[in-house]
Motif scaffolding. Structure first.
Motif, PDB file in Angstrom:
ATOM      1  N   UNK A  15      -6.809   0.793 -19.342  1.00 58.14           N
ATOM      2  CA  UNK A  15      -7.742  -0.226 -18.871  1.00 58.14           C
ATOM      3  C   UNK A  15      -5.880  -0.109 -17.610  1.00 58.14           C
ATOM      4  N   UNK A  16      -6.582  -1.354 -16.982  1.00 59.20           N
ATOM      5  CA  UNK A  16      -5.729  -1.927 -16.076  1.00 59.20           C
ATOM      6  C   UNK A  16      -5.003  -3.443 -15.925  1.00 59.20           C
ATOM      7  N   UNK A  17      -3.429  -3.226 -15.408  1.00 61.29           N
ATOM      8  CA  UNK A  17      -3.491  -4.542 -15.437  1.00 61.29           C
ATOM      9  C   UNK A  17      -2.345  -4.410 -14.727  1.00 61.29           C
ATOM     10  N   UNK A  48      -3.710   6.411 -13.655  1.00 61.36           N
ATOM     11  CA  UNK A  48      -4.594   7.246 -13.180  1.00 61.36           C
ATOM     12  C   UNK A  48      -5.330   5.961 -11.249  1.00 61.36           C
ATOM     13  N   UNK A  49      -4.175   5.255 -11.541  1.00 60.87           N
ATOM     14  CA  UNK A  49      -4.841   4.478  -9.932  1.00 60.87           C
ATOM     15  C   UNK A  49      -3.362   2.965  -9.998  1.00 60.87           C
ATOM     16  N   UNK A  50      -3.168   3.032  -9.238  1.00 60.60           N
ATOM     17  CA  UNK A  50      -2.186   2.416  -8.694  1.00 60.60           C
ATOM     18  C   UNK A  50      -2.758   0.957  -7.475  1.00 60.60           C
ATOM     19  N   UNK A  51      -2.963  -0.411  -7.340  1.00 61.44           N
ATOM     20  CA  UNK A  51      -3.815  -0.940  -6.980  1.00 61.44           C
ATOM     21  C   UNK A  51      -2.870  -1.740  -6.193  1.00 61.44           C
ATOM     22  N   UNK A  78       0.812  -1.470   0.277  1.00 61.21           N
ATOM     23  CA  UNK A  78       0.044   0.042   0.507  1.00 61.21           C
ATOM     24  C   UNK A  78       0.554   1.407  -0.295  1.00 61.21           C
ATOM     25  N   UNK A  79       2.015   1.705   1.278  1.00 59.64           N
ATOM     26  CA  UNK A  79       2.635   2.884   1.063  1.00 59.64           C
ATOM     27  C   UNK A  79       3.291   2.508  -0.396  1.00 59.64           C
ATOM     28  N   UNK A  80       3.846   1.694  -1.494  1.00 65.00           N
ATOM     29  CA  UNK A  80       4.256   1.494  -2.870  1.00 65.00           C
ATOM     30  C   UNK A  80       3.298   2.349  -3.820  1.00 65.00           C
ATOM     31  N   UNK A  81       2.136   2.395  -3.086  1.00 64.58           N
ATOM     32  CA  UNK A  81       0.749   2.417  -4.334  1.00 64.58           C
ATOM     33  C   UNK A  81       0.996   4.309  -4.869  1.00 64.58           C
ATOM     34  N   UNK A  82       1.356   4.851  -3.388  1.00 67.19           N
ATOM     35  CA  UNK A  82       1.322   5.971  -3.493  1.00 67.19           C
ATOM     36  C   UNK A  82       2.719   6.489  -3.642  1.00 67.19           C
ATOM     37  N   UNK A  83       3.768   5.626  -3.561  1.00 71.39           N
ATOM     38  CA  UNK A  83       5.576   6.585  -4.494  1.00 71.39           C
ATOM     39  C   UNK A  83       4.928   6.329  -5.832  1.00 71.39           C
ATOM     40  N   UNK A  84       4.299   5.515  -5.722  1.00 70.13           N
ATOM     41  CA  UNK A  84       4.433   4.562  -8.216  1.00 70.13           C
ATOM     42  C   UNK A  84       3.678   5.784  -8.602  1.00 70.13           C
ATOM     43  N   UNK A  85       2.420   6.743  -7.928  1.00 66.67           N
ATOM     44  CA  UNK A  85       1.893   7.730  -8.220  1.00 66.67           C
ATOM     45  C   UNK A  85       2.063   8.985  -8.486  1.00 66.67           C
ATOM     46  N   UNK A  86       3.190   8.937  -7.351  1.00 71.64           N
ATOM     47  CA  UNK A  86       4.033  10.188  -7.308  1.00 71.64           C
ATOM     48  C   UNK A  86       5.377  10.241  -8.301  1.00 71.64           C
ATOM     49  N   UNK A  87       5.700   9.018  -8.954  1.00 73.38           N
ATOM     50  CA  UNK A  87       7.119   8.825  -9.580  1.00 73.38           C
ATOM     51  C   UNK A  87       6.585   8.858 -11.204  1.00 73.38           C
ATOM     52  N   UNK A  88       5.719   7.854 -11.781  1.00 75.84           N
ATOM     53  CA  UNK A  88       5.596   7.642 -12.751  1.00 75.84           C
ATOM     54  C   UNK A  88       4.067   8.584 -13.309  1.00 75.84           C
ATOM     55  N   UNK A  96       1.434  -6.478  -8.362  1.00 73.22           N
ATOM     56  CA  UNK A  96       0.557  -4.921  -7.732  1.00 73.22           C
ATOM     57  C   UNK A  96      -0.272  -4.989  -9.552  1.00 73.22           C
ATOM     58  N   UNK A  97      -1.304  -3.661  -9.385  1.00 72.18           N
ATOM     59  CA  UNK A  97      -2.317  -3.445 -10.641  1.00 72.18           C
ATOM     60  C   UNK A  97      -1.826  -1.816 -10.906  1.00 72.18           C
ATOM     61  N   UNK A  98      -1.591  -1.437 -12.338  1.00 72.76           N
ATOM     62  CA  UNK A  98      -1.702  -0.250 -12.529  1.00 72.76           C
ATOM     63  C   UNK A  98      -2.500   0.086 -12.865  1.00 72.76           C
ATOM     64  N   UNK A  99      -3.359   1.099 -13.312  1.00 73.14           N
ATOM     65  CA  UNK A  99      -4.575   1.669 -14.331  1.00 73.14           C
ATOM     66  C   UNK A  99      -4.455   3.022 -14.974  1.00 73.14           C
ATOM     67  N   UNK A 100      -3.793   2.814 -16.582  1.00 73.32           N
ATOM     68  CA  UNK A 100      -3.365   3.902 -17.130  1.00 73.32           C
ATOM     69  C   UNK A 100      -3.676   4.029 -18.635  1.00 73.32           C
ATOM     70  N   UNK A 101      -2.796   4.490 -19.225  1.00 67.19           N
ATOM     71  CA  UNK A 101      -2.872   3.980 -20.945  1.00 67.19           C
ATOM     72  C   UNK A 101      -0.828   3.904 -21.289  1.00 67.19           C
TER      73      UNK A 101
END
Length: 614
Positions: free
Chosen positions: A398-400, A582-585, A305-315, A556-561
């Motif tokens: 989509x989400x992958x 748009x989201x990291x899961x 869960x902490x990594x989801x925030x870090x990934x969302x900021x970095x990418x 982990x899941x990543x939703x984006x383009x």
């Protein structure tokens, strides 16, 4: 067993061989330092040779008072080296000594056991001043142990035994400890032992907000609290996954970054408490396994869960913005919602594909705001013909799921496969640019210099589909239906709309931006490229900067383009880059089931009473 009773005076006479010196004739002889058999030097009374007790100085008394105040809230103490001890480390130190104040005997319902165990868990520890107690209350509300968010106050004896808000209490004075919010109906031999091991430390008393109650009604079979609690007890691991994924997102708790660590760490302690104290000791093996699995998910969430925030900021970062700067925003062009099935055999685009009535292609207006290329991209690759040799084709939104991370190699080995000829339409892509490159006289030996640069300078993250067929897609889910876009094609106007409506001849090709500006909808799919990519089965290999590799955790899941780069020539290296997220899961992301999770009644009560300590 004999009992002796003593009453003084009269005082007993001393033994004949003992002489008691009257206080009037006592002469103090001071203190001396002696060496013990262990080699330590201690101070003793010179007359009786008894060790002395040190009297604290005024400064030491004040320091102890401050430390006492700090101990009322976890996470404020320091160790022998002066390092601040975190609240979870402080909890861990005494966790094995914390137990239950009741006996989970046979015949006691699992609802009552869980309610009493949660109360013991709360009372049996000091809590941090901020951030943790509200999450605990949210969790209890989520599983039905509370009917509304509580308030907290500290007990202070004023003579009339009133309860005052803890913010108004003199912080230097001692206050009684909190008590359980239930009344025990039976006492057994194990209760006494468990009560001794359950260290009641919480200094705050739980109460309810005005005109509300926190007590759940388990007697009503249709009551919301009973339904929630039964659902959680039936599937503890699933309930844990929902709370730590979709529930945190739906309630907005994920936007406060400390919650991403506090929530899973708190649940890990509670679930381990249930397991260690044997709350469900007489349950079936399946239920005990549910608790085991829930602990594992909580431990995984502490990391992810902490990594989801870090990934969302970095990418997207400088590298991704560099790709966007070269080719522009790509969420435009020919688009359709993917309607593939997992077992479809996708053929190359032929004239037979052009008659598919099920595909609806919608024109989207291009984005006029294009970021300039990031200099970081050229600093990594050096002088490059990348924008001349490659073009963008497929864009997927989509989400992958992260399947694998491939680190760059010191030598080029062709991670995208052998350069084999592609289908016929690749030979028609960008013929003008091919001519330019041929004019430049590129050497055959350097055919793969671009691929070598890409694969030795960037890491590659392999993304697999989150869902394998459209049947698994839930429209209300965070994991939406994937959308495929082609940014390369133009469409003959005769196959789109009536020629007279555009004011152009039937043989003239339509400028896509002009079609988009008129808001035209294409009823027949003319793009051959879209049908070569199945978002439900095909992998996507995205190029990422080396400093961001550790953020892409397997599962982990990543939703984006994701934007596909393909060579203009008739060879088949294929790369993708991330245009946006748009989201990291987390890997265990689970949607609410209508009972647990979601914006349910009573879920967003006030948090008055807070968790700050004065």
């Amino acid at each position: 067993m004999s009992t002796f009773h003593f009453q003084f005076p009269p005082f007993p006479f001393p033994p004949s061989h003992i002489s008691i010196t009257p206080f009037a004739r006592f002469a103090p002889q001071g203190y001396v330092r002696v060496r013990t058999p262990d080699g330590d030097t201690i101070e003793v009374d010179a007359f009786a040779h008894l060790p002395t007790l040190k009297i604290d100085t005024e400064e030491e008394v004040m320091r102890k008072k401050k430390e006492k105040k700090k101990r009322r809230c976890a996470g404020r103490c320091v160790d022998e080296n002066g390092k601040l001890v975190s609240w979870w480390e402080e909890w861990e130190m005494g966790e094995e000594q914390r137990g239950l104040s009741f006996d989970p005997v046979k015949g006691m319902s699992y609802r009552d056991r869980l309610y009493l165990a949660a109360d013991d868990f709360r009372v049996g520890r000091t809590w941090p001043a901020q951030g943790v107690r509200p999450i605990w209350d949210r969790f209890r509300l989520y599983i039905g142990l509370l009917s509304s968010m509580p308030m907290y106050s500290r007990i202070k004896v004023h003579g009339d035994n009133v309860t005052v808000p803890y913010e108004e209490v003199d912080p230097e004075e001692d206050t009684p400890r909190a008590h359980q919010t239930y009344t025990r109906t039976h006492v057994s031999a194990s209760d006494a032992f468990n009560a001794m091991t359950s260290t009641a430390q919480d200094t705050l008393e739980q109460g309810s907000q005005p005109s509300k109650t926190t007590l759940p009604d388990f007697d009503d079979p249709t009551g919301l609290e009973r339904i929630r609690l039964d659902a959680f007890i039936t599937a503890i691991s699933k309930g844990t996954k929902i709370f730590l994924s979709s529930y945190l997102r739906e309630t907005g708790l994920i936007w406060t970054e400390p919650n991403l660590f506090v929530a899973p760490m708190l649940l890990k302690f509670f679930l381990k408490f249930l397991k260690r104290t044997g709350v469900f000791w007489d349950s079936e093996e399946k239920m005990r396994q549910e608790v085991e699995d829930a602990v594992k998910f909580a431990e995984k969430a502490v990391v992810e869960l902490p990594v989801t925030a870090r990934l969302g900021r970095a990418v997207p970062g400088e590298v991704e913005r560099g790709f966007v700067g070269l080719w522009g925003k790509k969420c435009t062009g020919l688009s359709m919602t993917a309607m593939f099935e997992a077992d479809d055999s996708l053929s190359s685009a032929t004239e037979e594909n052009f008659g598919m009535d099920a595909v609806v292609v919608i024109a989207k207006e291009d984005d006029s705001w294009i970021e300039p290329p990031s200099p970081v991209l050229f600093q990594i690759l050096g002088p490059t013909t990348l924008p001349l040799a490659y073009t963008t084709v497929i864009v997927e939104t989509g989400t992958r799921r992260v399947r694998e991370v491939v680190m760059p190699h010191s030598s080029f080995i062709g991670r995208t496969g052998l350069p084999v000829p592609t289908s016929s339409f690749d030979n028609e892509m960008g013929l003008g640019l091919v001519a330019v490159l041929e004019e430049g006289g590129r050497e055959v030996g350097k055919k793969h210099s671009l691929e070598e640069a890409l694969e030795t300078k960037f890491a590659m993250v392999i993304l697999e589909p989150w869902v394998s067929s459209e049947d698994e897609v839930v429209d209300e889910s965070e994991v939406g239906r994937p959308t495929v876009v082609c940014t390369f094609c133009t469409v003959p106007v005769s196959s789109v709309v009536d020629c007279s409506s555009t004011g152009m001849d039937s043989g003239e090709e339509v400028d896509w931006n002009r079609v988009a500006s008129k808001g035209m909808e294409l009823s027949v799919a003319q793009c051959p490229h879209i049908h070569t990519h199945n978002p439900y089965t095909d992998m996507v290999n995205v190029l990422v900067a080396l400093e961001n590799v550790e953020l892409f955790r397997e599962g982990m899941g990543v939703c984006g383009t994701w934007v596909q780069l393909r060579r203009i020539e008739n060879i088949h290296p294929e790369y993708w880059y991330i245009e946006g997220l748009t989201a990291v899961l987390p890997s265990f992301h689970t949607d609410g089931d209508g009972v647990l999770g979601g914006d349910l009644e009573g879920e967003f009560g006030s948090e008055e009473g807070g968790d700050e300590d004065g």
